[in-house]
Write an enzyme that holds these catalytic residues in place. Structure first.
Site, PDB file in Angstrom:
ATOM      1  N   THR A 150       0.856  -1.166   0.000  1.00 22.20           N
ATOM      2  CA  THR A 150       0.000   0.000   0.000  1.00 22.20           C
ATOM      3  C   THR A 150       0.897   1.221   0.000  1.00 22.20           C
ATOM      4  OG1 THR A 150      -1.887  -0.994   1.107  1.00 22.20           O
ATOM      5  CG2 THR A 150      -1.606   1.354   1.402  1.00 22.20           C
ATOM      6  N   PHE A 161       1.591   5.326   0.475  1.00 16.63           N
ATOM      7  CA  PHE A 161       1.164   6.543   1.160  1.00 16.63           C
ATOM      8  C   PHE A 161       1.964   7.709   0.615  1.00 16.63           C
ATOM      9  CE2 PHE A 161       0.304   3.087   4.015  1.00 16.63           C
ATOM     10  CZ  PHE A 161      -0.897   3.422   4.619  1.00 16.63           C
TER      11      PHE A 161
END
Lengths: 357, 357
Positions: A258, A260
């Site tokens: 993921t 960010f």
């Protein structure tokens, strides 16, 4: 008796620790001097490009036996602790505390920071824009839901710049209501998650139908209500929807991540290995996208990501989110960006920042 | 130009970093020798008492300017990285990844470990008992729900011992459906959370009724359905139950914590500042508890926690979970425990371990 052999070794370690302790504090003193110089010119305390250089350098020069990734973790904390003497940087993130977003904060800034959990992505941006926080950390893309639309929308509007990127590993699991696949007739998940697990699914459940649904959470909800449905989702979903995990970590790429974005009011300088993010739009005519992007090719700038999304409003039908290799201050990138800007109906530079480790 | 002043300082830092890097790897080499000696006698790789001593020692000897807590964070990672060269310790915890339990793992072991998220507390125990994991990390008490009954039950039965304790800070927030308290007629939470916020509530909402409910989650659920209810809970609950935070971090003690136990097959030796956990039971007669505990007082052993809970089954009506200061191998503790054991109808030593930092 091993204690006799261990004791002198432990004394050796204690000696080395004492030397490290002295050096750490010497480093902190020099860092304080750096702080004083910076204060004279109002220069920022946190320089992601400088920290990225230090982390790359210790990994390059690491003679072993320590693993470079572990050495980087140590040095991240060293820099964090030294930085905290100048100022404990405040970082807003999508709360609550104890989530992947908080992990991402520590992975970028080390532990000597002040975390500020926010209830929404909007609030993270507001906190960083208003100066309540020095930086914000927001999810930009995850492997179960794809891009985070709200973050992309806000990046379009904000005065903040992206000053860093953090990637956190993510795992998918296969789960059902009773923990078995005996009654399962279809496997549901977001299309991205299905794709990421396809080799594993081909091997283990070649004959069960796969169905793409809106999100992994939706698939998990369905599985919670219907014992003929298996869902692919993160382990969190098992708890939320009362499911049992059949098989854990089934994604084909164990490095599934993921991403960010770190946003702030800071403009970084080149670190040597950087990435630049921008948003573009063109009038919707055939070939427009191709010709729009031609300056990148002609100046030898590689594109590392390209994402299009429909505009909610305004004159352009699509926004293109583009990541290119290099820093906006690198000569060839600067030239390519200049040309892109001239050709695009809409152009916004989101920021240049060090490539994540 | 500040760059002229900054550059020589940065070179100084780079020099110091180079020296630290050399020392870190020297330390790792000695740690590898320690590993070889340990391997000869099958001694455990992770010695919590030794690591606690190192962390206390660097804090005691820290000349500054670095803060001792930050120095400890750095050394925790140094030990974690060195330990990983012998063996990357596997630690089971109550998943999913990205929760407070995972934080607790890193806080005890540093980041150079293999985390094994489990779906239940039972599974964490099983993984550590079966040797799938070297250790397990389980919540033992939190400030919103009190003790975690399942953990206490399993501690009663397990062959594992407690080899450490980790505390993670916890924050309470006041939340309602619309983010205001205009319509609120009562404030609900677990009694423990109400107590922990009472000074703040007295100051800000002296005239609103407080109602203790089964858990903070239950209070949040109620607030989600009824706009006249405000609830006190962790930020997580706001997201789960669709609430808005009115005020964050309202607990009176900013150091409010959740406690985790580290369980494993390891028997620790004294670190100098230790705690011992045990479970006792007595036949239910007047004065029995008082006389049961008298050996502690007579041997000068301080009791730091005392928790009674009804037995689900068996001949004793209550189990008493007791923490005392000191290590089971300390002479006065050993004597007191011996006497306790003789007097108790049920006695189980859960373990001795270094006091958390």
């Amino acid at each position: 008796m091993s204690q006799e052999k261990l004791l002198p070794l432990r004394h050796k370690i204690d000696d080395i620790d004492a030397q490290i302790l002295v050096l750490l504090n010497q480093r902190a003193q020099v860092a304080q001097e750096v702080g004083h110089v910076k204060a004279e010119t109002n220069a920022p305390v946190f320089r992601p490009e400088r920290e990225a250089q230090v982390l790359r350098s210790v990994a390059d020069r690491n003679p072993g036996p320590l693993q470079s990734v572990d050495v980087q973790t140590i040095f991240r904390e060293i820099m964090s602790a030294c930085r905290a003497l100048e100022k404990r940087v405040t970082v807003a993130y999508l709360g609550p505390a104890g989530t992947f977003s908080e992990h991402a904060v520590y992975q970028q800034f080390g532990h000597a920071v002040e975390g500020l959990p926010c209830a929404s992505i909007d609030e993270v941006f507001r906190a960083a824009e208003a100066g309540t926080a020095d930086f914000g950390v927001v999810p930009i893309e995850n492997s179960s839901e794809g891009v985070i639309n709200r973050t992309l929308d806000l990046l379009l509007q904000t005065t903040l710049r992206i000053s860093g990127e953090v990637a956190i590993p993510v795992h998918h699991s296969l789960m059902t209501k009773d923990g078995t696949t005996d009654r399962v007739t279809r496997i549901c998940a977001h299309s991205q998650a299905l794709a990421q697990c396809s080799a594993w699914l081909n091997q283990h459940y070649p004959n069960i139908e796969r169905q793409a649904v809106a999100s992994n959470a939706e698939a998990a909800r369905m599985a919670g209500e219907d014992p003929t449905v298996a869902s692919i989702a993160g382990e969190q979903a098992a708890q939320t929807y009362g499911l049992q995990i059949v098989s854990a970590h089934i994604q084909d790429d164990p490095h599934n991540r993921t991403r960010f974005a770190v946003v702030g009011r800071l403009q970084t300088t080149p670190s040597g290995k950087d990435q630049t993010s921008l948003v573009l739009s063109v009038p919707n005519k055939a070939g427009a996208v191709y010709s729009l992007l031609s300056p990148l090719a002609s100046h030898g700038v590689s594109m590392s990501r390209f994402e299009s999304r429909p505009a909610r409003m305004g004159a352009w039908e699509y926004y293109f989110y583009v990541d290119v290799e290099g820093h906006e201050m690198d000569e060839k990138v600067a030239r390519a960006l200049e040309e892109l800007k001239q050709n695009a109906a809409f152009f916004k530079l989101l920021g240049s920042y060090p490539l994540s480790l």
